[in-house]
Every structure is written in structure tokens, then in C-alpha cells.
Design a protein around this motif. Sequence first.
Motif, short mmCIF file in Angstrom:
data_model
loop_
_atom_site.label_atom_id
_atom_site.label_comp_id
_atom_site.label_asym_id
_atom_site.label_seq_id
_atom_site.Cartn_x
_atom_site.Cartn_y
_atom_site.Cartn_z
N ASP A 166 0.81 -1.22 0.00
CA ASP A 166 0.00 0.00 0.00
C ASP A 166 0.85 1.27 0.00
OD1 ASP A 166 0.96 -0.02 2.59
OD2 ASP A 166 -1.00 -0.06 3.56
N ARG A 167 2.17 1.12 -0.03
CA ARG A 167 3.06 2.29 -0.10
C ARG A 167 3.87 2.30 -1.39
NH1 ARG A 167 6.96 2.53 4.35
NH2 ARG A 167 7.43 4.56 3.38
N LEU A 168 3.36 1.62 -2.40
CA LEU A 168 4.08 1.54 -3.68
C LEU A 168 3.54 2.56 -4.70
CD1 LEU A 168 4.62 -2.32 -4.14
CD2 LEU A 168 6.27 -0.58 -3.39
N GLY A 169 3.02 3.66 -4.20
CA GLY A 169 2.57 4.72 -5.10
C GLY A 169 3.74 5.33 -5.86
N ALA A 170 3.49 5.74 -7.09
CA ALA A 170 4.54 6.31 -7.93
C ALA A 170 3.89 7.12 -9.04
CB ALA A 170 5.41 5.20 -8.52
N ALA A 171 4.70 7.85 -9.76
CA ALA A 171 4.21 8.59 -10.92
C ALA A 171 5.32 8.67 -11.96
CB ALA A 171 3.76 9.99 -10.53
N PHE A 172 4.95 8.53 -13.21
CA PHE A 172 5.86 8.86 -14.30
C PHE A 172 5.74 10.36 -14.55
CE2 PHE A 172 5.89 4.35 -15.96
CZ PHE A 172 7.27 4.22 -15.92
N VAL A 173 6.87 11.01 -14.74
CA VAL A 173 6.91 12.46 -14.98
C VAL A 173 7.69 12.72 -16.26
CG1 VAL A 173 7.54 14.72 -14.04
CG2 VAL A 173 6.91 12.84 -12.48
N CYS A 174 7.20 13.65 -17.08
CA CYS A 174 7.90 14.02 -18.31
C CYS A 174 7.89 15.52 -18.48
CB CYS A 174 7.23 13.37 -19.52
SG CYS A 174 7.89 13.93 -21.12
N ALA A 175 9.03 16.09 -18.80
CA ALA A 175 9.11 17.47 -19.25
C ALA A 175 9.49 17.45 -20.72
CB ALA A 175 10.15 18.25 -18.45
N ALA A 176 8.71 18.13 -21.54
CA ALA A 176 8.98 18.22 -22.98
C ALA A 176 9.32 19.66 -23.32
CB ALA A 176 7.77 17.74 -23.78
N ALA A 177 10.43 19.85 -24.02
CA ALA A 177 10.89 21.19 -24.37
C ALA A 177 10.89 21.37 -25.88
CB ALA A 177 12.30 21.42 -23.82
N LEU A 178 10.39 22.51 -26.32
CA LEU A 178 10.43 22.90 -27.73
C LEU A 178 11.40 24.07 -27.86
CD1 LEU A 178 9.28 23.01 -30.69
CD2 LEU A 178 7.61 24.66 -29.78
N VAL A 179 12.36 23.94 -28.77
CA VAL A 179 13.29 25.03 -29.06
C VAL A 179 13.33 25.23 -30.57
CG1 VAL A 179 15.68 25.86 -28.93
CG2 VAL A 179 14.70 24.59 -27.01
N THR A 180 13.23 26.47 -31.00
CA THR A 180 13.27 26.78 -32.43
C THR A 180 14.58 27.47 -32.78
OG1 THR A 180 12.24 28.95 -32.15
CG2 THR A 180 10.76 27.07 -32.42
N PRO A 181 14.94 27.47 -34.06
CA PRO A 181 16.21 28.10 -34.47
C PRO A 181 16.29 29.59 -34.13
CG PRO A 181 15.46 26.61 -36.17
CD PRO A 181 14.35 26.70 -35.18
N ASP A 182 15.13 30.26 -33.97
CA ASP A 182 15.18 31.69 -33.62
C ASP A 182 15.34 31.91 -32.11
OD1 ASP A 182 12.69 31.19 -32.50
OD2 ASP A 182 11.57 32.43 -33.90
N GLY A 183 15.45 30.82 -31.35
CA GLY A 183 15.72 30.93 -29.92
C GLY A 183 14.52 30.81 -29.01
N SER A 184 13.33 30.62 -29.56
CA SER A 184 12.13 30.47 -28.73
C SER A 184 12.20 29.16 -27.94
CB SER A 184 10.87 30.48 -29.59
OG SER A 184 10.73 31.70 -30.27
N GLN A 185 11.73 29.21 -26.70
CA GLN A 185 11.73 28.03 -25.84
C GLN A 185 10.39 27.90 -25.13
OE1 GLN A 185 14.94 28.24 -22.98
NE2 GLN A 185 16.45 28.88 -24.50
N VAL A 186 9.85 26.68 -25.11
CA VAL A 186 8.64 26.38 -24.36
C VAL A 186 8.83 25.03 -23.70
CG1 VAL A 186 6.13 26.12 -24.41
CG2 VAL A 186 7.24 27.60 -26.09
N VAL A 187 8.46 24.92 -22.43
CA VAL A 187 8.55 23.64 -21.70
C VAL A 187 7.20 23.35 -21.05
CG1 VAL A 187 9.73 22.32 -19.90
CG2 VAL A 187 11.00 24.05 -21.20
N ARG A 188 6.75 22.12 -21.18
CA ARG A 188 5.52 21.69 -20.54
C ARG A 188 5.76 20.34 -19.85
NH1 ARG A 188 4.63 26.20 -21.17
NH2 ARG A 188 2.78 27.23 -22.06
N GLU A 189 5.03 20.09 -18.77
CA GLU A 189 5.22 18.86 -18.00
C GLU A 189 3.94 18.05 -17.94
OE1 GLU A 189 7.78 18.80 -14.34
OE2 GLU A 189 5.92 18.14 -13.36
#
Length: 205
Positions: free
Chosen positions: A115-138
Amino acid sequence: MTARLLLATRNRKKLEELHRILAPEMPVEVLGLADVPAFDEVPESGATFAENALIKALEAVRHTGLVTVADDSGLAVDALNGMPGVLSARWAGHQRDDAANLALLLEQLGDTPDDRLGAAFVCAAALVTPDGSQVVREGRMPGRLVREPRGSNGFGYDPIFVPEGYQLTSSELPAADKDAISHRGRALRELLPFILRALEGPDGQ
């Protein structure tokens, strides 16, 4: 002209997953690191998933000039205070062996009550463009661990992870069902409007 998007990974299953998510939205050619000229990949030295995702995306854009998505993901186990976390891929050492990582984790949780084996998968995804724009979502996929691996559809810790509300492990779920609830699927869908906007511009052609 079909837009080209680089996913900064050599993992073919991740490439297939991203293509499944993007394909209904627009014609896109999803490339992996094996599809572009080789370059030295920098160490994932960040303290968080977001930092590591950005490190990978920025380096890939610098070498290829392509609109790039990179992700960093891992398993956060409640009984281990959120570990393996960013160390998930190399929990048993730098050989990055899924079977060794999984076996070590199960050994470490040997005395932990079910009953203590709770867990979560976590992912951060980052988008970067050649003009330098950055966006990160989880994205997160909560669930629990089981003590014996089951299924062959996934990778990493999927065979011992049962998503919340399910009886099957992530490795037993059909791809479409997993995409709908997975941490990576959730993060990429959050990122999707920004990806589409980037690919519609001149940098995505």
C-alpha cells in the motif's frame, strides 16, 4: 512541403509516439538523432526534468538548425522520496540497462508494503526553435508499482507500473490507450499548439 521536426532521441518508440500524436494535426516528418549528422551529445547535467529537456533541445538545434523537441522523463516513487527521478535511466549505472534498473528498484522496495508503492511517471517536454524560442511543458501519470514485470509493449519501468484507474501495466496497454494517459503524451499535447505554430513558420519547412 512536409514540415520536419527533430525529436532529440535515439529511442524509436519515442519517435513513433510523437508521430502518432502529431500526425492527426498536420503532415510532419519526425526525425530522430539517428537521422541527422552525428554530433557530440552533452551530458544531462540538470537537476530537474525541465532542465535536462532544454539542454538536449538547445544542443540539437545548435547542431542541426531544425525545430526540435526533447524530453526528459522518469519515475518518481513515493517511498523513495521521488527517486529515481532524473536518474531513472541510469539508476543501476551508466550502462542505461532497463532490466538492471528495474531489478535494482524492485530490490530497494523489497520491504516496502504494497500500500506504499505509489509512484508517478513524470515528463518534461521542451520545444526550441532556431530563432531561440523556448517552451517547456510537463505531464504526469500517477499510479502504483507491482513486484513482477508484466507485458512487452513498453520500455523502461513500464512493466512494473500500473496507471491510476487501471489493472494493466503500462507495458500491457495498447499503444493508443497508453498515449491517451501517459506522462509523455500529456506533456506533448500541452506542447502541441506551440509545435504546430513553429512548424507552420519558415523554420519548420
